[in-house]
Design a protein around this motif. Structure first.
Motif, short mmCIF file in Angstrom:
data_model
loop_
_atom_site.label_atom_id
_atom_site.label_comp_id
_atom_site.label_asym_id
_atom_site.label_seq_id
_atom_site.Cartn_x
_atom_site.Cartn_y
_atom_site.Cartn_z
N GLU A 276 0.83 -1.20 0.00
CA GLU A 276 0.00 0.00 0.00
C GLU A 276 0.87 1.26 0.00
OE1 GLU A 276 -3.55 2.18 -0.01
OE2 GLU A 276 -3.17 0.04 -0.33
N THR A 277 1.92 1.23 0.81
CA THR A 277 2.82 2.39 0.87
C THR A 277 3.56 2.57 -0.45
OG1 THR A 277 3.12 2.01 3.23
CG2 THR A 277 4.75 3.40 2.12
N LEU A 278 3.99 1.46 -1.05
CA LEU A 278 4.71 1.53 -2.33
C LEU A 278 3.82 2.11 -3.42
CD1 LEU A 278 7.52 0.76 -3.41
CD2 LEU A 278 6.54 -1.43 -4.12
N SER A 279 2.57 1.79 -3.40
CA SER A 279 1.65 2.30 -4.43
C SER A 279 1.47 3.81 -4.31
CB SER A 279 0.31 1.59 -4.33
OG SER A 279 -0.34 1.93 -3.10
N LYS A 280 1.61 4.37 -3.10
CA LYS A 280 1.50 5.81 -2.92
C LYS A 280 2.76 6.54 -3.35
CE LYS A 280 -1.80 5.59 0.90
NZ LYS A 280 -2.87 6.34 0.18
N VAL A 281 3.94 5.83 -3.23
CA VAL A 281 5.21 6.48 -3.58
C VAL A 281 5.45 6.45 -5.08
CG1 VAL A 281 7.72 6.33 -3.29
CG2 VAL A 281 6.20 5.97 -1.33
N LEU A 282 5.16 5.36 -5.75
CA LEU A 282 5.48 5.23 -7.17
C LEU A 282 4.47 5.99 -8.01
CD1 LEU A 282 6.35 1.42 -7.32
CD2 LEU A 282 7.92 3.37 -7.12
N PRO A 283 4.91 6.50 -9.19
CA PRO A 283 3.99 7.23 -10.08
C PRO A 283 2.91 6.29 -10.63
CG PRO A 283 6.30 7.66 -10.61
CD PRO A 283 6.31 6.54 -9.64
N ASP A 284 1.86 6.93 -11.19
CA ASP A 284 0.74 6.14 -11.71
C ASP A 284 1.11 5.34 -12.95
OD1 ASP A 284 -0.78 7.13 -9.68
OD2 ASP A 284 -1.66 8.75 -10.88
N HIS A 285 2.09 5.86 -13.73
CA HIS A 285 2.45 5.14 -14.96
C HIS A 285 3.51 4.03 -14.70
CE1 HIS A 285 6.03 7.60 -14.64
NE2 HIS A 285 5.29 8.73 -14.74
N THR A 286 3.79 3.73 -13.46
CA THR A 286 4.75 2.68 -13.09
C THR A 286 3.98 1.45 -12.61
OG1 THR A 286 6.45 4.28 -12.51
CG2 THR A 286 6.65 2.06 -11.56
N PHE A 287 4.36 0.29 -13.12
CA PHE A 287 3.67 -0.96 -12.78
C PHE A 287 4.65 -1.92 -12.08
CE2 PHE A 287 0.02 0.14 -15.27
CZ PHE A 287 0.51 0.91 -16.33
N VAL A 288 4.22 -2.48 -10.98
CA VAL A 288 5.03 -3.46 -10.24
C VAL A 288 4.58 -4.88 -10.65
CG1 VAL A 288 5.61 -4.40 -7.97
CG2 VAL A 288 5.40 -1.92 -8.29
N SER A 304 8.51 0.96 -15.96
CA SER A 304 8.24 2.39 -15.78
C SER A 304 8.92 3.18 -16.89
CB SER A 304 8.75 2.85 -14.42
OG SER A 304 8.58 4.25 -14.28
N PRO A 305 8.26 4.23 -17.41
CA PRO A 305 8.93 5.07 -18.41
C PRO A 305 9.97 6.00 -17.77
CG PRO A 305 6.72 5.87 -18.00
CD PRO A 305 6.86 4.60 -17.24
N GLU A 306 9.95 6.17 -16.46
CA GLU A 306 10.89 7.02 -15.76
C GLU A 306 11.60 6.22 -14.67
OE1 GLU A 306 8.09 11.00 -16.29
OE2 GLU A 306 8.82 10.40 -14.31
N ALA A 307 12.22 5.10 -15.04
CA ALA A 307 12.84 4.21 -14.07
C ALA A 307 13.94 4.90 -13.25
CB ALA A 307 13.41 2.98 -14.78
#
Length: 354
Positions: A276-288, A304-307
């Motif tokens: 949950e915390t990781l989802s708040k830190v990473l941008p929306d266009h980044t997929f785990v 991610s386009p901005e790795a």
């Protein structure tokens, strides 16, 4: 291998064992031997073994009554091992040619050939053979000597009446002269003595007895072994139950395993909270696509386009530290960005604000 060959081999082995036992017993209890050599006219000369060529007594006839032999001759025969050497004229001699490998089973082979070689059956005849001689074509040849058992029975009865300890009947091949090897056709041990035939029967009986006992032991093991196994399993379950009760009593209702799980619960960040915390830190266009947590170490794999900027975002967060790439960032065709592999330390505890 055919059944008949197995039976013949077993019979030959029994004969060998019996002969070995009899020979060993004979060495332990040596008895002076004498020879009764048949001459012309059916008279016998008595000769002590090793006493030289001269007969010890005048020739006499064995078909006379035992009373006529009382005296020095009877004393010589009583309790002695007697070899009765008969004239070849009493015997029928037949050559026999066999394969070389048959030398180990001569007793059984000759016994089965008596009906063909002589006018008597194996039970009606006494027989023996010369030592086999080798031939060039991997075969052996020998001479079988046989006569009717009834022909020599009177001699046997007379020697038994005189107390001979054992009797061996032999002859020599016709035309072989005095140098020819004797052919043993019959061996008899007096009552109470162990002859080859008697020892053979005892060995066979012993083997049968051992086989029966082994079979009974196997059957008993199969019948009673199941019950014993069930009782042992029940006993083991009872012991395990008692040990568990004692362990709980010693630990006040808590086992060491439960305490270890409790410590791990408080020492480690909950996976759902970290996600949950990781989802708040990473941008929306980044997929785990993958996430691994081991203690306070977090490994994240995704696209991610901005790795390159993800390291900075994780470091700026109050929940992660020491963020770094643990594998090269790679471009993937037909994917909206680069595949990244990031490793970071989790600051414990992780708290998610509503």
């Amino acid at each position: 291998m055919s059944l008949s060959r197995i039976i013949d081999g077993f019979s030959a082995w029994l004969d060998l064992v019996a002969a070995t036992i009899v020979a060993a017993l004979a060495r332990l209890h040596k008895v002076r031997s004498v020879q009764l050599i048949e001459g012309d006219g059916g008279a016998f000369s008595l000769r002590s073994m090793g006493a030289g060529a001269a007969p010890a007594h005048p020739p006499f006839r064995l078909d006379a009554t035992a009373a006529e032999l009382l005296g020095a001759v009877a004393a010589e025969l009583h309790g002695r091992d007697v070899e009765l050497v008969l004239q070849p004229t009493h015997f029928l001699f037949r050559p026999l040619e066999l394969p070389k490998r048959a030398a180990e089973f001569l007793d059984g082979i000759v016994r089965t050939q008596i009906d063909r070689l002589t006018p008597w059956s194996a039970n009606e005849a006494v027989f023996g053979w010369t030592p086999p001689a080798g031939m060039d074509d991997d075969r052996i040849t020998l001479t079988v000597a046989a006569t009717a058992r009834a022909r020599i029975e009177p001699h046997m009865q007379a020697l038994k009446a005189l107390g001979a300890k054992s009797i061996v009947v032999s002859t020599r091949a016709a035309g072989g002269g005095a140098e020819a090897l004797p052919i043993k056709v019959l061996e008899h041990a007096a009552s109470g003595m162990l002859g080859v035939a008697r020892v053979r029967q005892l060995v066979l009986a012993l083997l049968v007895g051992v086989s029966v006992v082994a079979t009974l032991a196997t059957v008993a093991s199969q019948i009673f072994g199941g019950d014993l196994d069930a009782q042992l399993e029940e006993l083991n379950r009872g012991i395990a139950t008692q040990r568990l009760v004692l362990a709980r009593a010693d630990q006040g209702g808590e086992t060491s395993a439960l305490r270890a799980l409790e410590r791990r619960k408080h020492a480690s960040a909950a996976t759902v909270l970290v996600l949950e915390t990781l989802s708040k830190v990473l941008p929306d266009h980044t997929f785990v696509t993958e996430m691994h947590i081991e203690g306070d170490k977090l490994q994240v794999v995704g696209i991610s386009p901005e790795a390159p900027t993800l390291i900075r975002l994780l470091e700026q967060s109050s929940h992660f530290t020491q963020a770094t790439f643990f594998a090269p960032t790679t471009r993937i065709p037909q994917e909206p960005g680069d595949r990244f592999h990031i490793e970071a330390r989790i600051r414990i505890p992780v708290e998610v604000n509503p």
